[in-house]
Design an enzyme around this catalytic site. Structure first.
Site, mmCIF file in Angstrom:
data_model
loop_
_atom_site.group_PDB
_atom_site.id
_atom_site.type_symbol
_atom_site.label_atom_id
_atom_site.label_comp_id
_atom_site.label_asym_id
_atom_site.label_seq_id
_atom_site.Cartn_x
_atom_site.Cartn_y
_atom_site.Cartn_z
ATOM 1 N N GLU A 1 0.849 -1.195 0.000
ATOM 2 C CA GLU A 1 0.000 0.000 0.000
ATOM 3 C C GLU A 1 0.882 1.241 0.000
ATOM 4 O OE1 GLU A 1 -3.174 2.136 3.101
ATOM 5 O OE2 GLU A 1 -2.545 0.052 3.394
ATOM 6 N N ASP B 1 0.347 5.054 0.570
ATOM 7 C CA ASP B 1 -0.556 6.130 0.965
ATOM 8 C C ASP B 1 -0.011 7.458 0.451
ATOM 9 O OD1 ASP B 1 -2.393 4.519 2.365
ATOM 10 O OD2 ASP B 1 -1.053 4.464 4.091
#
Length: 451
Positions: A228, A230
């Site tokens: 991930e 961000d």
């Protein structure tokens, strides 16, 4: 990690794998642009789809709910595979039910939408076509967008990020998934969330337990993990950008691999390596009336540099800058004892930050920036969301966290919000009109997406 909170009267809004036919699924258009330094920007006919977690899950041949409140219908869902066969998720009324609207290049996500049911929060994905997500490899590239966070108070998060999901939402891999990306399936992130109703084409019904503070949520035996990035987690008080590498690609986890008892046993770096200007010692940089003034819209530019300045090299640095009122604003510099005046994310920055704050450097253990770059090589999906936090009240973004540490210790203060703020019941009651607007999404060569 996001979840859907819905006060139900007729339907349950959850994640499923078959495609329903009660409501036609029509993806709202949200154009984006692909840019080069030599040829300018080209408009793409992209759109958005709602994450399957927010959709109505019902029988394939009728209107009976497969999941209501915190409970699966055991006759329809005695096990994961049978549930996937019996149940379908349906099309979405984006504006009426979910408060999601698009106009040209702009997407607005409302926090609370009241209709027949009350919907709280949402997550959508950028689509390249009606059946596939737009896939991104940002190595030696930059990504920019405009954002208006002026209506996001303490306890809320308007998040824009990349997850290493399958372009088709998992249809090719899992025969029980007939809905695919069109219906927002296949979600994963570095927190290995257990509240996902379907993982890898099967319902997450084993050991399902209702949440003790969310009447429409629960957790199952399995989580869904993946890398991930961000790009943007923010409200009007604080913001952060954070890479979270994982030791392998998307995987259905259980137990230690999810980090259930020891977060550092997880296949993913749950902590990540964040750059939050306030946490890094500049308390006058981001916020209302500050250098980046959150009372007005601004452009966020994130650049992903490689070691050899090619799209195939190892990811080595993530840089940030802003544009507001025609002025380019360089990122804030670190003002923490024991760290140089750094202003970007590198492996050295992450190591120094973890040492200065007394944190475990799981980022390095899970492969650091190079591993984050490997995830981009596989292709990542763009998620855009608005959410509140039932686990930690968003204190990790905008207040002092963790609560068992002295707020004056380096790295504990992340913003000016009180440690009593962010309680979901309070935020949902008092800030129902909160919203975030993302617009002018552009990606391409370094230096090509902003003036």
């Amino acid at each position: 990690m996001l979840r859907a909170l819905v006060t139900l009267s007729v339907v349950a809004l959850v994640r499923g794998q078959q495609a329903g036919t009660v409501t036609a699924e029509t993806h709202p258009k949200l154009t984006s642009q692909k840019c080069t330094t030599s040829g300018g920007c080209t408009t793409l006919s992209t759109s958005i789809t709602l994450d399957a977690n927010w959709r109505w899950l019902h029988t394939t041949s009728g209107y009976t709910n497969c999941y209501t409140g915190q409970t699966w219908d055991s006759s329809l869902c005695p096990d994961g595979a049978t549930c996937a066969s019996n149940c379908a998720l349906d099309g979405a009324d984006y504006s009426g039910t979910y408060g999601i609207t698009t106009t040209g290049t702009a997407l607005t996500l409302k926090f609370v939408t009241k209709g027949t049911n009350t919907n709280v929060g949402s997550r959508v994905y950028l689509m390249a076509s009606d059946s596939e997500y737009q896939i991104f490899n940002m190595k030696n590239q930059e990504f920019s967008f405009d954002v208006d966070v002026s209506k996001l108070p303490c306890g809320l998060n308007g998040a824009l990020y990349f997850s290493q999901m399958d372009a088709d939402g998992g249809m090719a891999k899992y025969s029980t998934n007939k809905a695919g990306a069109k219906y927002g399936t296949g979600y994963c992130d570095a927190q290995c969330p257990h509240d996902i109703k379907f993982i890898n084409g099967e319902a997450n019904v084993d050991d399902w337990t209702g949440s003790d503070n969310d009447v429409n949520s629960g957790t199952g035996k399995y989580g869904s993990c993946c890398d991930e990035m961000d790009v943007w987690e923010a409200n009007s008080i604080s913001s952060a950008f954070t890479p979270h590498p994982c030791s392998e690609g998307q995987v259905r986890c259980e137990g230690d691999d999810c980090g259930d008892t020891d977060r550092y046993s997880s296949v993913c770096d749950k902590d990540g390596c964040d750059f939050n200007s306030y946490r890094m010692g500049d308390t006058t940089y981001y916020g209302e009336g500050l250098t980046v003034d959150t009372t007005q819209p601004f452009t966020v530019v994130t650049q992903f540099f490689t070691a050899d300045n090619t799209t195939t090299g190892a990811l080595s640095e993530i840089r940030r800058l802003y544009v507001q009122n025609g002025q380019t604003i360089v990122n804030s510099k670190v003002n923490i004892a024991g760290m140089d005046a750094l202003d970007s994310i590198t492996d050295d920055f992450c190591a120094a930050q973890k040492t200065a704050f007394g944190d475990t450097n799981d980022f390095a253990t899970k492969g650091g920036l190079s591993k984050m770059g490997d995830a981009f090589d596989k292709g990542m999906v763009l998620a855009l969301s608005i959410w509140d936090d039932h686990a930690a009240q968003m204190l990790w973004l905008d207040s002092a966290y963790p609560l068992d540490k002295d707020a004056s210790a380096p790295g504990v203060k992340r913003g000016t919000c009180a440690t009593t703020s962010g309680v979901p019941a309070d935020v949902e009651a008092n800030n129902a009109d909160a919203q975030v607007t993302y617009s002018n999404i552009k990606f391409g060569d370094i230096g090509s997406t902003y003036a």
